[in-house]
Design a protein around this motif. Structure first.
Motif, PDB file in Angstrom:
ATOM      1  N   HIS A 267      -5.905 -33.778  42.543  1.00  0.00           N
ATOM      2  CA  HIS A 267      -5.470 -32.728  43.461  1.00  0.00           C
ATOM      3  C   HIS A 267      -6.500 -31.604  43.407  1.00  0.00           C
ATOM      4  O   HIS A 267      -7.066 -31.307  42.345  1.00  0.00           O
ATOM      5  N   TYR A 268      -6.740 -30.981  44.548  1.00  0.00           N
ATOM      6  CA  TYR A 268      -7.724 -29.910  44.656  1.00  0.00           C
ATOM      7  C   TYR A 268      -7.004 -28.631  45.056  1.00  0.00           C
ATOM      8  O   TYR A 268      -6.472 -28.531  46.168  1.00  0.00           O
ATOM      9  N   LEU A 269      -6.977 -27.668  44.136  1.00  0.00           N
ATOM     10  CA  LEU A 269      -6.192 -26.460  44.317  1.00  0.00           C
ATOM     11  C   LEU A 269      -7.071 -25.236  44.524  1.00  0.00           C
ATOM     12  O   LEU A 269      -8.155 -25.129  43.931  1.00  0.00           O
ATOM     13  N   ILE A 270      -6.590 -24.327  45.352  1.00  0.00           N
ATOM     14  CA  ILE A 270      -7.180 -22.999  45.418  1.00  0.00           C
ATOM     15  C   ILE A 270      -6.795 -22.279  44.130  1.00  0.00           C
ATOM     16  O   ILE A 270      -5.621 -22.237  43.752  1.00  0.00           O
ATOM     17  N   THR A 271      -7.798 -21.722  43.430  1.00  0.00           N
ATOM     18  CA  THR A 271      -7.505 -21.035  42.170  1.00  0.00           C
ATOM     19  C   THR A 271      -7.826 -19.545  42.224  1.00  0.00           C
ATOM     20  O   THR A 271      -7.272 -18.780  41.435  1.00  0.00           O
ATOM     21  N   ARG A 272      -8.697 -19.125  43.133  1.00  0.00           N
ATOM     22  CA  ARG A 272      -9.021 -17.704  43.241  1.00  0.00           C
ATOM     23  C   ARG A 272      -9.385 -17.367  44.679  1.00  0.00           C
ATOM     24  O   ARG A 272      -9.931 -18.208  45.406  1.00  0.00           O
ATOM     25  N   THR A 273      -9.093 -16.143  45.083  1.00  0.00           N
ATOM     26  CA  THR A 273      -9.552 -15.608  46.356  1.00  0.00           C
ATOM     27  C   THR A 273     -10.107 -14.213  46.111  1.00  0.00           C
ATOM     28  O   THR A 273      -9.707 -13.530  45.169  1.00  0.00           O
ATOM     29  N   VAL A 274     -11.028 -13.788  46.968  1.00  0.00           N
ATOM     30  CA  VAL A 274     -11.577 -12.451  46.827  1.00  0.00           C
ATOM     31  C   VAL A 274     -10.575 -11.438  47.345  1.00  0.00           C
ATOM     32  O   VAL A 274      -9.690 -11.746  48.162  1.00  0.00           O
ATOM     33  N   THR A 275     -10.683 -10.223  46.873  1.00  0.00           N
ATOM     34  CA  THR A 275      -9.790  -9.163  47.292  1.00  0.00           C
ATOM     35  C   THR A 275      -9.899  -8.932  48.800  1.00  0.00           C
ATOM     36  O   THR A 275     -10.999  -8.908  49.360  1.00  0.00           O
ATOM     37  N   GLY A 276      -8.758  -8.784  49.436  1.00  0.00           N
ATOM     38  CA  GLY A 276      -8.732  -8.500  50.858  1.00  0.00           C
ATOM     39  C   GLY A 276      -8.625  -9.728  51.732  1.00  0.00           C
ATOM     40  O   GLY A 276      -8.441  -9.611  52.943  1.00  0.00           O
ATOM     41  N   TYR A 277      -8.735 -10.908  51.131  1.00  0.00           N
ATOM     42  CA  TYR A 277      -8.657 -12.126  51.934  1.00  0.00           C
ATOM     43  C   TYR A 277      -7.228 -12.638  51.956  1.00  0.00           C
ATOM     44  O   TYR A 277      -6.542 -12.682  50.931  1.00  0.00           O
ATOM     45  N   SER A 278      -6.769 -13.061  53.141  1.00  0.00           N
ATOM     46  CA  SER A 278      -5.422 -13.614  53.258  1.00  0.00           C
ATOM     47  C   SER A 278      -5.390 -14.626  54.385  1.00  0.00           C
ATOM     48  O   SER A 278      -6.162 -14.560  55.337  1.00  0.00           O
ATOM     49  N   ALA A 279      -4.510 -15.577  54.236  1.00  0.00           N
ATOM     50  CA  ALA A 279      -4.217 -16.575  55.258  1.00  0.00           C
ATOM     51  C   ALA A 279      -2.784 -17.031  55.009  1.00  0.00           C
ATOM     52  O   ALA A 279      -2.270 -16.899  53.890  1.00  0.00           O
ATOM     53  N   PRO A 280      -2.100 -17.549  56.020  1.00  0.00           N
ATOM     54  CA  PRO A 280      -0.699 -17.938  55.850  1.00  0.00           C
ATOM     55  C   PRO A 280      -0.504 -18.932  54.704  1.00  0.00           C
ATOM     56  O   PRO A 280      -1.146 -19.975  54.664  1.00  0.00           O
ATOM     57  N   GLN A 281       0.346 -18.555  53.751  1.00  0.00           N
ATOM     58  CA  GLN A 281       0.725 -19.412  52.619  1.00  0.00           C
ATOM     59  C   GLN A 281      -0.506 -19.901  51.841  1.00  0.00           C
ATOM     60  O   GLN A 281      -0.552 -21.017  51.341  1.00  0.00           O
ATOM     61  N   PHE A 282      -1.504 -19.020  51.731  1.00  0.00           N
ATOM     62  CA  PHE A 282      -2.763 -19.374  51.089  1.00  0.00           C
ATOM     63  C   PHE A 282      -2.965 -18.511  49.851  1.00  0.00           C
ATOM     64  O   PHE A 282      -2.709 -17.312  49.880  1.00  0.00           O
ATOM     65  N   GLY A 283      -3.428 -19.118  48.785  1.00  0.00           N
ATOM     66  CA  GLY A 283      -3.686 -18.401  47.547  1.00  0.00           C
ATOM     67  C   GLY A 283      -3.698 -19.374  46.397  1.00  0.00           C
ATOM     68  O   GLY A 283      -3.621 -20.606  46.592  1.00  0.00           O
ATOM     69  N   PRO A 284      -3.809 -18.884  45.153  1.00  0.00           N
ATOM     70  CA  PRO A 284      -3.814 -19.775  43.995  1.00  0.00           C
ATOM     71  C   PRO A 284      -2.586 -20.686  43.985  1.00  0.00           C
ATOM     72  O   PRO A 284      -1.454 -20.219  43.997  1.00  0.00           O
ATOM     73  N   GLY A 285      -2.823 -21.986  43.980  1.00  0.00           N
ATOM     74  CA  GLY A 285      -1.756 -22.974  44.013  1.00  0.00           C
ATOM     75  C   GLY A 285      -1.700 -23.750  45.303  1.00  0.00           C
ATOM     76  O   GLY A 285      -1.126 -24.848  45.340  1.00  0.00           O
ATOM     77  N   ALA A 286      -2.279 -23.243  46.383  1.00  0.00           N
ATOM     78  CA  ALA A 286      -2.349 -24.007  47.637  1.00  0.00           C
ATOM     79  C   ALA A 286      -3.256 -25.220  47.412  1.00  0.00           C
ATOM     80  O   ALA A 286      -4.275 -25.122  46.740  1.00  0.00           O
ATOM     81  N   GLU A 287      -2.901 -26.357  48.003  1.00  0.00           N
ATOM     82  CA  GLU A 287      -3.642 -27.602  47.769  1.00  0.00           C
ATOM     83  C   GLU A 287      -4.458 -27.984  48.993  1.00  0.00           C
ATOM     84  O   GLU A 287      -3.917 -28.150  50.087  1.00  0.00           O
ATOM     85  N   VAL A 288      -5.757 -28.146  48.802  1.00  0.00           N
ATOM     86  CA  VAL A 288      -6.658 -28.552  49.883  1.00  0.00           C
ATOM     87  C   VAL A 288      -6.613 -30.068  50.022  1.00  0.00           C
ATOM     88  O   VAL A 288      -6.742 -30.800  49.042  1.00  0.00           O
ATOM     89  N   THR A 289      -6.436 -30.523  51.277  1.00  0.00           N
ATOM     90  CA  THR A 289      -6.370 -31.967  51.527  1.00  0.00           C
ATOM     91  C   THR A 289      -7.560 -32.483  52.317  1.00  0.00           C
ATOM     92  O   THR A 289      -7.985 -33.621  52.133  1.00  0.00           O
ATOM     93  N   HIS A 290      -8.129 -31.651  53.211  1.00  0.00           N
ATOM     94  CA  HIS A 290      -9.252 -32.091  54.036  1.00  0.00           C
ATOM     95  C   HIS A 290     -10.272 -30.965  54.179  1.00  0.00           C
ATOM     96  O   HIS A 290      -9.901 -29.784  54.223  1.00  0.00           O
ATOM     97  N   TRP A 291     -11.513 -31.379  54.298  1.00  0.00           N
ATOM     98  CA  TRP A 291     -12.636 -30.441  54.460  1.00  0.00           C
ATOM     99  C   TRP A 291     -13.408 -30.864  55.698  1.00  0.00           C
ATOM    100  O   TRP A 291     -14.021 -31.925  55.731  1.00  0.00           O
ATOM    101  N   ASN A 292     -13.342 -30.072  56.750  1.00  0.00           N
ATOM    102  CA  ASN A 292     -13.944 -30.431  58.041  1.00  0.00           C
ATOM    103  C   ASN A 292     -13.471 -31.806  58.504  1.00  0.00           C
ATOM    104  O   ASN A 292     -14.243 -32.612  59.037  1.00  0.00           O
ATOM    105  N   GLY A 293     -12.192 -32.073  58.288  1.00  0.00           N
ATOM    106  CA  GLY A 293     -11.603 -33.330  58.717  1.00  0.00           C
ATOM    107  C   GLY A 293     -11.813 -34.486  57.769  1.00  0.00           C
ATOM    108  O   GLY A 293     -11.236 -35.555  57.960  1.00  0.00           O
TER     109      GLY A 293
END
Length: 721
Positions: free
Chosen positions: A213-239
């Protein structure tokens, strides 16, 4: 940071937990423009002398002198550096989109490109120590690729030559083909000193069934996206499924083995030092992820470019520090970039300098011990189901003063629990080889044999060694000269194998930590850290626990083209026939100049490409990524608990010329005492404290106590009486 475009899709169940957001960081970089202090003032290691005592005394004196000079320099320039750091923060905050940055690139002439290819041919043919190994192991021929590239350039004109980005990509590809992270083509301005980044980190973990599993573990200050942050799981990269995207990226930025390929492929998805890696092909990435609420989300994020933190030292300068480097520049650049993006507390403490030594220890996290090197060490207690142990993280060996590094390691280890120590070198790309090998002695009673190194036998390496074979004020290459001088007659492929690290410095203080030790490694361990791990294994110091099945397998001392050129020009007068020519626009190259060999049971085995395999492995879990390595430390704790514990307490007191030595031991049945390395007593112990009187002792003599269990040396302690 601009808001990413998002699209909510059908909800999907997930076990991913919502973790607390990362500490506040800034996408802006703080780049110190203050003048570097002299590497000569900072380096405390003395030159080799005929006796160990003289070398150790010189090193100690130099260390004290450097400390005084550094303190004075720091006091006088702190205000200037702070102003420069603040000014750089404003500049660094203005990260620009990748297309805007690339629009300013492209100023190399056709003649300058030819010069770069010619110099690459020179150092790979005449200086590169691993060329025969790489040609055999990876079936590559970088010299022929460069010759073909050079021949085709003769048919080009200024009007028909390829775009500059294609030239840089070809050069990078040729250097990457040898799978040696010491041997690099370093891009010129405007790429040098810049990083391309996405505002988040991705790390890999495994579930109970062994699935990745590939997880988001850190984001820079000021960055946000819906339901995004440490613990979100990446499934695809450019499809592309994320695991495949990581593998494809790893093939482009190849390491020495499969584990290293994948580790670097993952890291380079979101962070690329442009001095050593080609810019991303895409202007933006499309990311598909499972959000913190279990929904499937997509976002588009643009690559941006900003200025990185400065390096620790000038690697082109003729100095003992630059000549003793074993550093993966890619990892070092990324480590500084991560610090600037995600660990702003350390950047503030270091005042814009890299691996800075503070006058007063400071703690970064609430659980950390204060340290004078917050960018180098993190020390804390690790509470595990098997007990409470010390956890000492080493982020880099890239320091100016290896003795100060060793001494801070000793101080921190002494403040941690003595029942067991976890030394954690994950992600450590190396640095000063002295620092890595000076530290090994503190963990074992064994005599440390530093890893020997060899030049490849060429006429140009012989010229360099001849010029510096009797150079007490500079870089001493005398130990390798005689064998290279004979190589033409003997047909030897390599010089004699001699250590870079002085043996007296690797053994001058001996063991200071007596509990069991576990070393944690991963596939990003490289260079001086590979040397540290090899020494740890070869001297049987403890158990190696790997989160990958091998280290990065980088076994060499690395020199830059600038240093090679300088070595033929210093000391004066310069060599008028030097084949090295100044490179245009700040471009540079690095090459593995001396290969390292193992000692102990694997004596003579190269470290390069083979690496150091762990005794035990642990697959990182979601809890490891999001809850402070909890499962990894539990595994290390269980290993420590199963290892024998030793303690060797030695106290002394004087009455006239009689020295009373009191021994208090655990896990030891015999102690031998030495005074100035001469044996004076051997005592069998039952576990109770024992006092011994030694007659006619002069204050200032050196006392050594060696502890044995069933005839095997298991502990040692030294002190000046």
């Amino acid at each position: 940071m601009s808001q990413p475009r998002t699209m909510k899709s059908t909800a999907k169940k997930t076990t991913a937990k919502k973790a607390s957001t990362a500490k506040k960081t800034s996408t802006g970089k703080k780049t110190s423009t203050a003048k570097r202090t002299s590497t000569a003032k900072k380096t405390s290691t003395a030159k080799r002398t005929s006796t160990a005592k003289k070398a150790t005394a010189k090193r100690t004196t130099a260390s004290k002198r450097a400390a005084k000079q550094t303190m004075a320099s720091t006091t006088g320039t702190r205000a200037t550096r702070t102003q420069a750091t603040r000014a750089a923060a404003v500049e660094g905050a203005a990260a620009v989109p990748l297309p805007d940055f690339l629009a300013s690139a492209g100023t190399l002439t056709l003649g300058q490109r030819k010069l770069l290819v010619d110099q690459a041919l020179l150092i790979l043919d005449q200086n590169y120590v691993h060329l025969p190994l790489k040609a055999a192991m990876h079936a590559v021929n970088p010299l022929q690729r460069l010759r073909v590239m050079r021949a085709r350039m003769e048919r080009q004109t200024a009007e028909t030559m390829e775009p500059e980005w294609m030239f840089h990509r070809q050069m990078s590809s040729i250097f990457h083909s040898v799978r040696d992270l010491h041997t690099n083509y370093l891009l010129p301005v405007p790429f040098a000193g810049k990083i391309a980044f996405l505002p988040f980190m991705i790390e890999k973990c495994y579930d109970g069934a062994g699935e990745e599993h590939y997880l988001i573990t850190r984001t820079v200050t000021g960055y946000s996206a819906p339901q995004f942050g440490p613990g979100a799981e990446v499934t695809h990269w450019n499809g592309t499924p994320i695991a495949r995207a990581v593998a494809l990226n790893g093939a482009q930025f190849a390491g020495s083995n499969d584990a290293a390929n994948l580790a670097r492929g993952l890291e380079s998805l979101t962070l690329r030092p442009l001095v050593i890696q080609s810019p991303p092909d895409e202007d933006w990435v499309n990311l598909t992820y499972i959000g913190l609420d279990g929904s499937t989300q997509e976002l588009r994020e643009q690559w941006k470019v900003t200025t990185n933190l400065p390096p620790m030292t000038d690697l082109d300068a003729v100095s003992e520090t630059s000549a003793s480097m074993g550093l993966d520049l890619d990892s070092d650049e990324k480590a500084r970039a991560k610090k600037a993006l995600y660990v702003r507390d350390v950047v503030e403490l270091e005042d814009g300098q890299s691996s800075a030594e503070l006058k007063t220890p400071a703690a970064v996290g609430g659980a950390d011990l204060p340290t004078t090197m917050p960018g180098v060490f993190r020390a804390r207690e690790a509470v595990t189901p098997s007990g409470t142990f010390g956890h000492l993280r080493i982020f880099t060996f890239s320091v100016q003063d290896p003795v100060a590094f060793r001494d801070e390691f000793v101080r921190l280890a002494g403040l941690l629990p003595q029942r067991g120590l976890i030394v954690d070198v994950r992600d450590n790309g190396g640095g000063h080889i002295y620092a890595s090998e000076f530290t090994l002695q503190t963990l074992t009673p064994r005599y440390i044999s530093p890893e020997p190194v060899q030049f490849i036998s060429t006429s140009l390496n012989l010229r360099i060694c001849r010029r510096h074979k009797d150079n007490p004020a500079g870089i001493d290459l005398g130990p390798w000269f005689d064998s290279l001088d004979l190589a033409t007659e003997t047909g030897a492929a390599y010089s004699a194998a001699k250590p870079i690290t002085p043996e007296d410095g690797a053994n001058d203080i001996g063991q200071t930590y007596h509990g069991p030790v576990v070393l944690i490694t991963d596939a990003r361990v490289y260079s001086a850290t590979d040397i540290f791990a090899a020494g740890f294994a070869d001297h049987e110091i403890g158990t190696i626990l790997g989160v990958d099945d091998n280290t990065g397998a980088g076994g060499a001392n690395v020199w830059t083209h600038g240093l090679l050129a300088a070595l033929l020009n210093e000391p004066p007068p310069p060599d008028s026939t030097s084949p090295y020519e100044a490179l245009p626009n700040g471009a540079n190259m690095r090459v593995s100049i001396r290969r390292t060999l193992r000692v102990g049971q694997l004596s003579g085995t190269p470290v390069e490409d083979l690496g150091i395999r762990p005794h035990e492995t642990h697959k990182m879990t979601q809890a490891d990524l999001l809850e402070g390595n909890v499962d990894l430390l539990a595994k290390a704790g269980s290993l420590l608990a199963a290892m024998p514990h030793r303690s060797l307490g030695v106290t002394t007191s004087f009455s006239g010329t009689t020295l009373t030595v009191t021994l208090n031991v655990e896990g030891i049945d015999r102690v031998d005492l030495y005074l100035d390395n001469r044996p004076i007593s051997s005592e069998d112990l039952t576990g109770a404290p024992l006092s011994i009187d030694i007659l006619e002792v002069t204050p200032g003599q050196s006392l050594r106590a060696d502890g044995y269990k069933a005839g095997a040396l298991v502990a040692s302690r030294r002190r000046t009486v």
